[in-house]
Design an enzyme around this catalytic site. Structure first.
Site, PDB file in Angstrom:
ATOM      1  N   ARG A  16      54.305  85.215  11.828  1.00 61.43           N
ATOM      2  CA  ARG A  16      53.960  85.574  10.437  1.00 61.43           C
ATOM      3  C   ARG A  16      53.086  86.822  10.382  1.00 61.43           C
ATOM      4  NH1 ARG A  16      51.815  79.548   9.523  1.00 61.43           N
ATOM      5  NH2 ARG A  16      51.692  79.805  11.776  1.00 61.43           N
ATOM      6  N   GLN A  79      51.929  79.143  29.194  1.00 64.74           N
ATOM      7  CA  GLN A  79      52.983  78.322  28.558  1.00 64.74           C
ATOM      8  C   GLN A  79      54.238  79.208  28.547  1.00 64.74           C
ATOM      9  OE1 GLN A  79      52.632  77.727  24.326  1.00 64.74           O
ATOM     10  NE2 GLN A  79      53.824  75.833  24.355  1.00 64.74           N
ATOM     11  N   TYR A 107      42.216  76.325  18.268  1.00 67.70           N
ATOM     12  CA  TYR A 107      43.239  77.348  18.021  1.00 67.70           C
ATOM     13  C   TYR A 107      42.595  78.728  18.121  1.00 67.70           C
ATOM     14  CZ  TYR A 107      45.562  73.219  16.136  1.00 67.70           C
ATOM     15  OH  TYR A 107      46.112  71.965  16.000  1.00 67.70           O
ATOM     16  N   ASN A 180      43.617  70.018   9.020  1.00 61.70           N
ATOM     17  CA  ASN A 180      43.220  70.028  10.432  1.00 61.70           C
ATOM     18  C   ASN A 180      42.833  71.434  10.900  1.00 61.70           C
ATOM     19  OD1 ASN A 180      43.177  69.544  13.294  1.00 61.70           O
ATOM     20  ND2 ASN A 180      45.290  70.279  13.370  1.00 61.70           N
ATOM     21  N   ALA A 372      22.007 125.516  13.686  1.00 54.61           N
ATOM     22  CA  ALA A 372      23.246 125.125  13.005  1.00 54.61           C
ATOM     23  C   ALA A 372      24.470 125.731  13.694  1.00 54.61           C
ATOM     24  CB  ALA A 372      23.203 125.597  11.563  1.00 54.61           C
TER      25      ALA A 372
HETATM   26  C1  UD1 Z   1      48.057  74.831  13.456  1.00 56.02           C
HETATM   27  C2  UD1 Z   1      48.077  73.303  13.514  1.00 56.02           C
HETATM   28  C3  UD1 Z   1      47.700  72.753  12.160  1.00 56.02           C
HETATM   29  C4  UD1 Z   1      46.367  73.296  11.693  1.00 56.02           C
HETATM   30  C5  UD1 Z   1      46.312  74.832  11.781  1.00 56.02           C
HETATM   31  C6  UD1 Z   1      44.861  75.272  11.643  1.00 56.02           C
HETATM   32  C7  UD1 Z   1      49.671  72.241  15.030  1.00 56.02           C
HETATM   33  C8  UD1 Z   1      51.050  71.762  15.203  1.00 56.02           C
HETATM   34  N1  UD1 Z   1      49.396  72.826  13.897  1.00 56.02           N
HETATM   35  O1  UD1 Z   1      49.082  75.230  12.554  1.00 56.02           O
HETATM   36  O2  UD1 Z   1      47.605  71.348  12.256  1.00 56.02           O
HETATM   37  O3  UD1 Z   1      46.098  72.877  10.363  1.00 56.02           O
HETATM   38  O4  UD1 Z   1      46.778  75.299  13.065  1.00 56.02           O
HETATM   39  O5  UD1 Z   1      44.747  76.662  11.604  1.00 56.02           O
HETATM   40  O6  UD1 Z   1      48.861  72.049  15.906  1.00 56.02           O
HETATM   41  N2  UD1 Z   1      50.226  78.101  19.992  1.00 56.02           N
HETATM   42  C9  UD1 Z   1      50.509  78.035  21.344  1.00 56.02           C
HETATM   43  N3  UD1 Z   1      51.751  77.626  21.736  1.00 56.02           N
HETATM   44  C10 UD1 Z   1      52.722  77.279  20.864  1.00 56.02           C
HETATM   45  C11 UD1 Z   1      52.431  77.340  19.479  1.00 56.02           C
HETATM   46  C12 UD1 Z   1      51.181  77.759  19.081  1.00 56.02           C
HETATM   47  O7  UD1 Z   1      49.651  78.328  22.179  1.00 56.02           O
HETATM   48  O8  UD1 Z   1      53.819  76.916  21.308  1.00 56.02           O
HETATM   49  C13 UD1 Z   1      48.892  78.577  19.565  1.00 56.02           C
HETATM   50  C14 UD1 Z   1      48.944  79.847  18.725  1.00 56.02           C
HETATM   51  O9  UD1 Z   1      48.779  81.007  19.530  1.00 56.02           O
HETATM   52  C15 UD1 Z   1      47.769  79.673  17.769  1.00 56.02           C
HETATM   53  C16 UD1 Z   1      47.592  78.169  17.677  1.00 56.02           C
HETATM   54  O10 UD1 Z   1      48.292  77.593  18.752  1.00 56.02           O
HETATM   55  O11 UD1 Z   1      46.582  80.264  18.275  1.00 56.02           O
HETATM   56  C17 UD1 Z   1      48.114  77.602  16.368  1.00 56.02           C
HETATM   57  O12 UD1 Z   1      49.481  77.941  16.236  1.00 56.02           O
HETATM   58  P1  UD1 Z   1      50.094  78.359  14.836  1.00 56.02           P
HETATM   59  O13 UD1 Z   1      51.538  78.597  15.009  1.00 56.02           O
HETATM   60  O14 UD1 Z   1      49.279  79.413  14.215  1.00 56.02           O
HETATM   61  O15 UD1 Z   1      49.916  76.977  14.053  1.00 56.02           O
HETATM   62  P2  UD1 Z   1      49.653  76.724  12.517  1.00 56.02           P
HETATM   63  O16 UD1 Z   1      50.955  76.675  11.820  1.00 56.02           O
HETATM   64  O17 UD1 Z   1      48.617  77.642  12.013  1.00 56.02           O
HETATM   65 CA    CA Z   2      47.504  79.388  12.795  1.00 57.99          CA
END
Ligand code: UD1
Ligand code: CA
Length: 451
Positions: A16, A79, A107, A180, A372
Site C-alpha cells: 500500500r 522470511q 510490527y 490490535n 563577505a
Molecule cells: C497488522 C495486523 C493487525 C494490526 C495492524 C496494526 C496481522 C495479521 N495483522 O495488520 O492485526 O491491527 O498490523 O498496525 O498481524 N509482515 C511480515 N511478513 C509478512 C507480512 C507482514 O514481516 O508476511 C510485517 C510487515 O513488514 C509489517 C507488519 O508485519 O511491519 C504488519 O504487516 P502489515 O501487512 O502492515 O499488516 P496490517 O494489515 O497493517
Molecule cells: Ca501495517
C-alpha cells in the site's frame, strides 16, 4: 529482562506504500522506522531481539546504529516469502532465546511505540495468561484488526479487517471498539500453535492474531492493555507516514521545550531522532536539524537554517539563512551569518563569517574575521583539499582561498584576492590587478554615447 524475547516483523511487501525502497526503511525523524522500534525494544530492557526481514533486506542488521541497540542482542531471521504475520513470527521464533518465557510480537511499521508501552504488556501477565494484546482505539479504524469480547467480556479473538465481513460472530460475542497493535505470547503457546495457524480464506496468509482463539482453547486467559492510538498508529500509506512524522516532531518539540529550549514557533522547527539541544538555546522559526546535531547552551539559531551532523557550541549565533553541513564544529561565540555554507570545517572561538561565504574542508582559527563573499576553493576537480586560517587573521571580502593553503595567524588579506600560496603570520597579502583611474573619462564616454 532475561526471560523475554521480542520479534519485530519487517518482512512484509508494503504494497500500500508504493515505493521501491522497502517501507520499513523509510524514515521518521531521519531514522528508518525499523530502527525506532528496535530502540524502543532495547530501551524497554529486552535483551533478545529478533528482526524478521525479507530477502531484500538481508544485510540490514549491519546498518543498525549503535545508539539504537542499547547493548541488546539483535538477531535476524529471513522470511523467504511474505506469507503473513503468523508465518513471519514462526521464522522469528526459531531464533529466540530458549530461556525466554515470553515473546513480544511487534510490527516494524509502528515506530512511535514507547518502551513503557511494551512493558505495560509484561506487567499485565499472571500465571494463567496465554496472550496479552496491545490494544488501541484509533480515530478511524481502517486497516486495523478488531478485538472481539466473549460473553464473559474477556478477549475472545481478533479479526483482521479484510476478513471481518465474512466473520461469524457467535452469540453473546461482540466487536470491541479496540484494535490490535502488537501482542505478548507465552512461549508454551507459541511452541504449540505457531505452525498450526490457519490460512485466511480471503488472503491466504496466516495471521499471528489467530493465536488468541487457539490460546483460549487451552484454558489460558487472553487479555488486553490499552495504549495511546497516536503512539500506536501503523504506517501503511504515505499519508500514514506523514501523520506519524507529525506526531514524532510534536513529541520532539515538546521534549525540547520541557528541557529548557526556547522554540519561538515550535511547529516550524524540525528535529531528527538524535538532535540534542541544551537548555537556554533559542531557536527561531523555520529551522531544520538533520541527524547527528548537538547545540550547546546559550547559542541561538536564527530563522531558515539547516544544520546537519554538526556541533554548535555555547554562545554561537547561526543564521538567518545558514547551512551547516556534516562534520562541522562552530566554536563558542562564533557568528555564522546569512547565506553562509560551512562544510567539514571547524570555526574558531569568536570567529565571524557573517555574509555570503562558502567555507569547506577548513580550519578557521579563533577571532578570525572572514569578509563577505569569501570562498574556500576546496576542490580541484579531483581531490578535496584543506584551508587553514590562523587565529585573528582577517580575510578581505570576496577572497578566494585556493586549497591547499595556509593563512598565518594575524595575517591580513586584501579584498578580492585569489590566494594560491601560503601567507606567513602577520603578513599582508594582496592579489589584484592594479587599479586604473582615468580622470574625466566617464564624462567623455557619456557624451559620445548620447550623440
Ligand atoms: C497488522 C495486523 C493487525 C494490526 C495492524 C496494526 C496481522 C495479521 N495483522 O495488520 O492485526 O491491527 O498490523 O498496525 O498481524 N509482515 C511480515 N511478513 C509478512 C507480512 C507482514 O514481516 O508476511 C510485517 C510487515 O513488514 C509489517 C507488519 O508485519 O511491519 C504488519 O504487516 P502489515 O501487512 O502492515 O499488516 P496490517 O494489515 O497493517
Ligand atoms: Ca501495517
Amino acid at each position: 529482562m532475561k526471560n523475554v524475547s521480542s520479534i519485530i516483523l519487517a518482512a512484509g511487501k508494503g504494497s500500500r506504500f508504493g515505493s521501491e525502497l522497502p517501507k520499513i526503511c523509510h524514515t521518521v525523524g531521519g531514522l528508518p522506522m525499523l530502527f525506532h522500534i528496535i530502540k524502543s525494544c532495547a530501551d524497554s530492557a529486552i535483551e533478545d531481539i529478533v528482526l524478521v526481514i525479507s530477502t531484500k533486506l538481508s544485510d540490514v542488521s549491519s546498518k543498525i546504529p549503535l545508539s539504537c541497540t542499547n547493548e541488546a542482542n539483535i538477531k535476524t531471521a529471513v522470511q523467504p516469502v511474505p506469507l503473513g504475520t503468523g508465518n513471519a513470527v514462526l521464522y522469528g521464533f526459531k531464533q529466540c532465546s530458549k530461556a525466554s518465557e515470553w515473546i513480544v510480537v511487534l510490527y516494524a511499521d509502528t515506530p512511535l511505540i514507547r518502551a513503557k508501552t511494551i512493558q505495560s504488556m509484561l506487567q499485565a501477565t499472571d500465571s494463567k495468561t496465554g496472550v496479552v494484546v496491545l490494544a488501541m482505539k484509533p480515530d478511524e479504524d481502517s486497516g486495523y484488526a478488531k478485538l472481539i469480547a466473549g460473553p464473559d467480556e474477556t478477549l475472545f479473538a481478533i479479526v483482521e479487517e479484510k476478513d471481518a465481513a465474512s466473520y461469524n460472530l457467535r452469540d453473546g460475542h461482540r466487536f470491541l471498539s479496540l484494535c490490535n497493535a502488537g501482542m505478548l505470547i507465552r512461549r508454551e503457546i507459541a511452541e504449540q500453535f505457531l505452525d498450526k495457524l490457519p490460512s485466511s480464506p480471503i488472503t491466504q496468509e496466516t495471521y499471528i492474531t489467530n493465536i488468541v482463539e487457539l490460546a483460549r482453547e487451552t484454558g489460558r486467559t487472553c487479555h488486553y492493555v490499552v495504549g495511546n492510538a497516536e503512539e500506536l498508529r501503523g504506517i501503511n500509506t504515505r499519508a500514514d507516514l506523514a501523520a506519524v512524522e507529525k506526531s514524532f516532531q510534536e513529541r520532539m518539540r515538546r521534549a525540547a521545550m520541557d528541557g529548557g529550549v526556547g522554540l519561538i514557533a515550535p511547529r516550524t522547527v524540525y528535529f531528527s531522532y538524535d538532535t540534542a539541544i541544551e537548555p537556554d538555546v533559542i531557536i527561531h522559526p523555520f529551522v531544520t536539524f538533520g541527524p547527528g546535531t548537538v547545540v550547546r547552551s546559550r547559542s541561538e539559531i536564527k530563522s531558515f537554517c539547516v544544520i546537519e551532523n554538526a556541533e554548535i557550541k555555547s554562545g554561537a549565533i547561526v543564521g538567518p539563512f545558514a547551512r551547516i553541513r556534516p562534520n562541522s564544529v562552530i566554536q563558542e561565540n562564533a557568528h555564522i551569518g546569512n547565506f553562509v555554507e560551512i562544510k567539514k570545517s571547524t570555526i574558531g572561538v569568536g570567529a565571524k563569517i557573517n555574509h555570503l561565504s562558502y567555507i569547506g574542508d577548513a580550519s578557521v582559527g579563533d577571532e578570525v574575521n572572514i569578509g563577505a563573499g569569501t570562498i574556500t576553493c576546496n576542490y580541484d576537480g579531483f581531490k578535496k583539499r584543506q584551508t587553514i586560517i590562523g587565529d585573528k587573521a582577517s580575510i578581505g571580502a570576496n577572497s578566494s582561498l585556493v586549497a591547499p593553503v595556509n593563512i598565518g595567524a594575524g595575517a591580513i588579506l586584501g579584498a578580492g584576492s585569489v590566494i594560491t600560496e601560503d601567507v606567513p603570520d602577520d603578513a599582508l597579502a594582496l592579489e589584484r590587478a592594479p587599479q586604473v583611474t582615468l580622470k574625466g573619462k566617464a564624462k567623455k564616454i557619456r557624451a559620445k554615447r548620447t550623440i
